[in-house]
Design a protein around this motif. Structure first.
Motif, PDB file in Angstrom:
ATOM      1  N   MET A   1       0.751  -1.099  -0.171  1.00 14.71           N
ATOM      2  CA  MET A   1       0.202   0.106   0.113  1.00 14.71           C
ATOM      3  C   MET A   1       1.015   1.295   0.124  1.00 14.71           C
ATOM      4  SD  MET A   1      -3.103   0.994   2.584  1.00 14.71           S
ATOM      5  CE  MET A   1      -3.970  -0.522   2.124  1.00 14.71           C
ATOM      6  N   THR A   2       0.463   2.316  -0.723  1.00 15.38           N
ATOM      7  CA  THR A   2       1.195   3.691  -0.901  1.00 15.38           C
ATOM      8  C   THR A   2       0.849   4.469   0.096  1.00 15.38           C
ATOM      9  OG1 THR A   2       1.266   3.264  -3.388  1.00 15.38           O
ATOM     10  CG2 THR A   2       1.826   5.428  -2.339  1.00 15.38           C
ATOM     11  N   ILE A   3       1.531   5.150   0.749  1.00 13.35           N
ATOM     12  CA  ILE A   3       1.301   6.095   1.691  1.00 13.35           C
ATOM     13  C   ILE A   3       1.233   7.504   1.025  1.00 13.35           C
ATOM     14  CG2 ILE A   3       2.387   7.765   3.878  1.00 13.35           C
ATOM     15  CD1 ILE A   3       3.908   4.816   4.665  1.00 13.35           C
ATOM     16  N   LEU A   4       0.002   8.198   1.616  1.00  8.88           N
ATOM     17  CA  LEU A   4      -0.180   9.537   1.246  1.00  8.88           C
ATOM     18  C   LEU A   4      -0.454  10.550   2.240  1.00  8.88           C
ATOM     19  CD1 LEU A   4      -1.248  11.298  -1.361  1.00  8.88           C
ATOM     20  CD2 LEU A   4      -3.394  10.526  -1.045  1.00  8.88           C
ATOM     21  N   ASN A   5       0.152  11.484   2.291  1.00 12.59           N
ATOM     22  CA  ASN A   5       0.221  12.387   3.521  1.00 12.59           C
ATOM     23  C   ASN A   5      -0.454  13.730   2.991  1.00 12.59           C
ATOM     24  OD1 ASN A   5       1.762  11.058   5.327  1.00 12.59           O
ATOM     25  ND2 ASN A   5       3.589  11.423   4.274  1.00 12.59           N
ATOM     26  N   ILE A   6      -1.390  14.241   3.767  1.00 14.02           N
ATOM     27  CA  ILE A   6      -2.113  15.359   3.178  1.00 14.02           C
ATOM     28  C   ILE A   6      -2.230  16.416   4.635  1.00 14.02           C
ATOM     29  CG2 ILE A   6      -3.682  14.122   1.641  1.00 14.02           C
ATOM     30  CD1 ILE A   6      -5.886  14.298   3.325  1.00 14.02           C
ATOM     31  N   SER A   7      -2.304  17.579   4.240  1.00 16.28           N
ATOM     32  CA  SER A   7      -2.359  18.688   5.225  1.00 16.28           C
ATOM     33  C   SER A   7      -3.834  19.185   5.118  1.00 16.28           C
ATOM     34  CB  SER A   7      -1.481  19.732   5.011  1.00 16.28           C
ATOM     35  OG  SER A   7      -0.122  19.140   5.141  1.00 16.28           O
ATOM     36  N   LEU A   8      -4.484  19.283   6.567  1.00 16.60           N
ATOM     37  CA  LEU A   8      -5.829  19.712   6.673  1.00 16.60           C
ATOM     38  C   LEU A   8      -6.004  20.692   7.401  1.00 16.60           C
ATOM     39  CD1 LEU A   8      -7.763  16.192   6.748  1.00 16.60           C
ATOM     40  CD2 LEU A   8      -7.476  17.428   4.854  1.00 16.60           C
ATOM     41  N   PRO A   9      -6.790  21.905   7.294  1.00 19.61           N
ATOM     42  CA  PRO A   9      -7.193  22.937   8.176  1.00 19.61           C
ATOM     43  C   PRO A   9      -7.782  22.359   9.480  1.00 19.61           C
ATOM     44  CG  PRO A   9      -7.968  23.399   6.185  1.00 19.61           C
ATOM     45  CD  PRO A   9      -7.542  22.003   5.920  1.00 19.61           C
ATOM     46  N   GLU A  10      -7.466  22.836  10.516  1.00 21.52           N
ATOM     47  CA  GLU A  10      -8.137  22.367  11.760  1.00 21.52           C
ATOM     48  C   GLU A  10      -9.450  21.874  11.890  1.00 21.52           C
ATOM     49  OE1 GLU A  10      -6.923  24.406  15.408  1.00 21.52           O
ATOM     50  OE2 GLU A  10      -4.652  24.836  14.421  1.00 21.52           O
ATOM     51  N   LEU A  11     -10.305  22.878  11.264  1.00 21.32           N
ATOM     52  CA  LEU A  11     -11.907  22.713  11.186  1.00 21.32           C
ATOM     53  C   LEU A  11     -12.095  21.490  10.384  1.00 21.32           C
ATOM     54  CD1 LEU A  11     -13.176  26.152  10.450  1.00 21.32           C
ATOM     55  CD2 LEU A  11     -13.381  24.712  12.530  1.00 21.32           C
ATOM     56  N   ILE A  12     -11.237  21.082   9.378  1.00 25.07           N
ATOM     57  CA  ILE A  12     -11.442  19.881   8.570  1.00 25.07           C
ATOM     58  C   ILE A  12     -10.924  18.577   9.529  1.00 25.07           C
ATOM     59  CG2 ILE A  12     -11.092  18.540   6.641  1.00 25.07           C
ATOM     60  CD1 ILE A  12     -12.911  20.943   6.202  1.00 25.07           C
ATOM     61  N   GLN A  13      -9.879  18.696   9.978  1.00 28.26           N
ATOM     62  CA  GLN A  13      -9.369  17.757  10.845  1.00 28.26           C
ATOM     63  C   GLN A  13     -10.415  17.132  11.973  1.00 28.26           C
ATOM     64  OE1 GLN A  13      -5.561  19.319  12.229  1.00 28.26           O
ATOM     65  NE2 GLN A  13      -4.483  18.228  10.709  1.00 28.26           N
ATOM     66  N   ALA A  14     -10.869  18.366  12.574  1.00 24.63           N
ATOM     67  CA  ALA A  14     -12.077  18.060  13.606  1.00 24.63           C
ATOM     68  C   ALA A  14     -13.183  17.377  13.040  1.00 24.63           C
ATOM     69  CB  ALA A  14     -12.406  19.307  14.501  1.00 24.63           C
ATOM     70  N   PHE A  15     -13.580  17.885  11.863  1.00 27.39           N
ATOM     71  CA  PHE A  15     -14.786  17.097  11.179  1.00 27.39           C
ATOM     72  C   PHE A  15     -14.493  15.793  10.992  1.00 27.39           C
ATOM     73  CE2 PHE A  15     -16.895  16.042   7.318  1.00 27.39           C
ATOM     74  CZ  PHE A  15     -17.943  15.961   7.570  1.00 27.39           C
ATOM     75  N   VAL A  16     -13.238  15.375  10.389  1.00 29.61           N
ATOM     76  CA  VAL A  16     -12.769  14.103  10.069  1.00 29.61           C
ATOM     77  C   VAL A  16     -12.843  13.188  11.168  1.00 29.61           C
ATOM     78  CG1 VAL A  16     -11.015  12.722   9.172  1.00 29.61           C
ATOM     79  CG2 VAL A  16     -11.683  14.552   7.768  1.00 29.61           C
ATOM     80  N   ALA A  17     -12.456  13.778  12.432  1.00 26.04           N
ATOM     81  CA  ALA A  17     -12.380  13.050  13.685  1.00 26.04           C
ATOM     82  C   ALA A  17     -13.821  12.555  13.969  1.00 26.04           C
ATOM     83  CB  ALA A  17     -11.598  14.011  14.646  1.00 26.04           C
ATOM     84  N   GLN A  18     -14.639  13.817  13.837  1.00 28.97           N
ATOM     85  CA  GLN A  18     -16.124  13.424  14.426  1.00 28.97           C
ATOM     86  C   GLN A  18     -16.618  12.309  13.373  1.00 28.97           C
ATOM     87  OE1 GLN A  18     -17.948  17.262  13.675  1.00 28.97           O
ATOM     88  NE2 GLN A  18     -17.627  17.762  15.948  1.00 28.97           N
ATOM     89  N   GLN A  19     -16.332  12.431  12.186  1.00 29.86           N
ATOM     90  CA  GLN A  19     -16.952  11.408  11.022  1.00 29.86           C
ATOM     91  C   GLN A  19     -16.578   9.759  11.582  1.00 29.86           C
ATOM     92  OE1 GLN A  19     -19.464  12.097   9.198  1.00 29.86           O
ATOM     93  NE2 GLN A  19     -19.479  13.994  10.373  1.00 29.86           N
ATOM     94  N   VAL A  20     -15.090   9.781  11.850  1.00 31.55           N
ATOM     95  CA  VAL A  20     -14.415   8.614  12.181  1.00 31.55           C
ATOM     96  C   VAL A  20     -15.278   8.077  13.521  1.00 31.55           C
ATOM     97  CG1 VAL A  20     -12.546   7.527  13.477  1.00 31.55           C
ATOM     98  CG2 VAL A  20     -12.604   9.092  11.288  1.00 31.55           C
ATOM     99  N   ASP A  21     -15.564   8.868  14.586  1.00 27.58           N
ATOM    100  CA  ASP A  21     -16.228   8.253  15.719  1.00 27.58           C
ATOM    101  C   ASP A  21     -17.537   8.152  15.477  1.00 27.58           C
ATOM    102  OD1 ASP A  21     -14.079   8.734  17.319  1.00 27.58           O
ATOM    103  OD2 ASP A  21     -14.549  10.871  17.900  1.00 27.58           O
ATOM    104  N   LYS A  22     -18.553   8.719  14.756  1.00 28.35           N
ATOM    105  CA  LYS A  22     -19.697   8.463  14.186  1.00 28.35           C
ATOM    106  C   LYS A  22     -20.085   7.419  13.439  1.00 28.35           C
ATOM    107  CE  LYS A  22     -21.479  13.529  14.367  1.00 28.35           C
ATOM    108  NZ  LYS A  22     -22.086  14.344  13.489  1.00 28.35           N
ATOM    109  N   GLY A  23     -19.038   7.216  12.390  1.00 29.79           N
ATOM    110  CA  GLY A  23     -19.211   5.916  11.581  1.00 29.79           C
ATOM    111  C   GLY A  23     -18.515   4.853  11.958  1.00 29.79           C
ATOM    112  N   GLY A  24     -17.949   4.722  13.128  1.00 30.05           N
ATOM    113  CA  GLY A  24     -17.422   3.571  13.549  1.00 30.05           C
ATOM    114  C   GLY A  24     -16.180   3.105  13.079  1.00 30.05           C
ATOM    115  N   TYR A  25     -15.472   4.042  12.447  1.00 30.12           N
ATOM    116  CA  TYR A  25     -14.313   3.747  11.796  1.00 30.12           C
ATOM    117  C   TYR A  25     -13.258   3.554  12.734  1.00 30.12           C
ATOM    118  CZ  TYR A  25     -16.702   5.079   7.406  1.00 30.12           C
ATOM    119  OH  TYR A  25     -17.488   5.309   6.574  1.00 30.12           O
TER     120      TYR A  25
END
Length: 82
Positions: A1-25
């Motif tokens: 598998m290839t590694i891909l690093n991305i930079s996200l603004p803090e608001l998007i990082q917070a949103f992603v973290a919420q989605q991980v929790d909500k979605g059971g990821y």
């Protein structure tokens, strides 16, 4: 598998973290991979539908007159259903 690093603004990082929790990821990686797989599936479905449309019969030339006739026909159909 290839590694891909991305930079996200803090608001998007917070949103992603919420989605991980909500979605059971288990991880952000699982969430992002799922999003990308869903987008890939949509793109494949659209391509399949486009190809099906191309193979569906004789082509027709869509001109301004064709659109006007189509629009008028749909308006008449809608009005008759009222």
């Amino acid at each position: 598998m290839t590694i891909l690093n991305i930079s996200l603004p803090e608001l998007i990082q917070a949103f992603v973290a919420q989605q991980v929790d909500k979605g059971g990821y288990g991880t952000v990686n699982e969430y992002i991979l799922d999003l990308l797989c869903q987008e890939k599936a949509k793109a494949e479905q659209i391509e399949s539908l486009l190809l099906e449309g191309l193979d569906s019969g004789e082509p027709l030339e869509v001109t301004d007159d064709w659109w006007e006739h189509k629009r008028s026909s749909l308006i008449q159909q809608f009005q008759s259903e009222q």
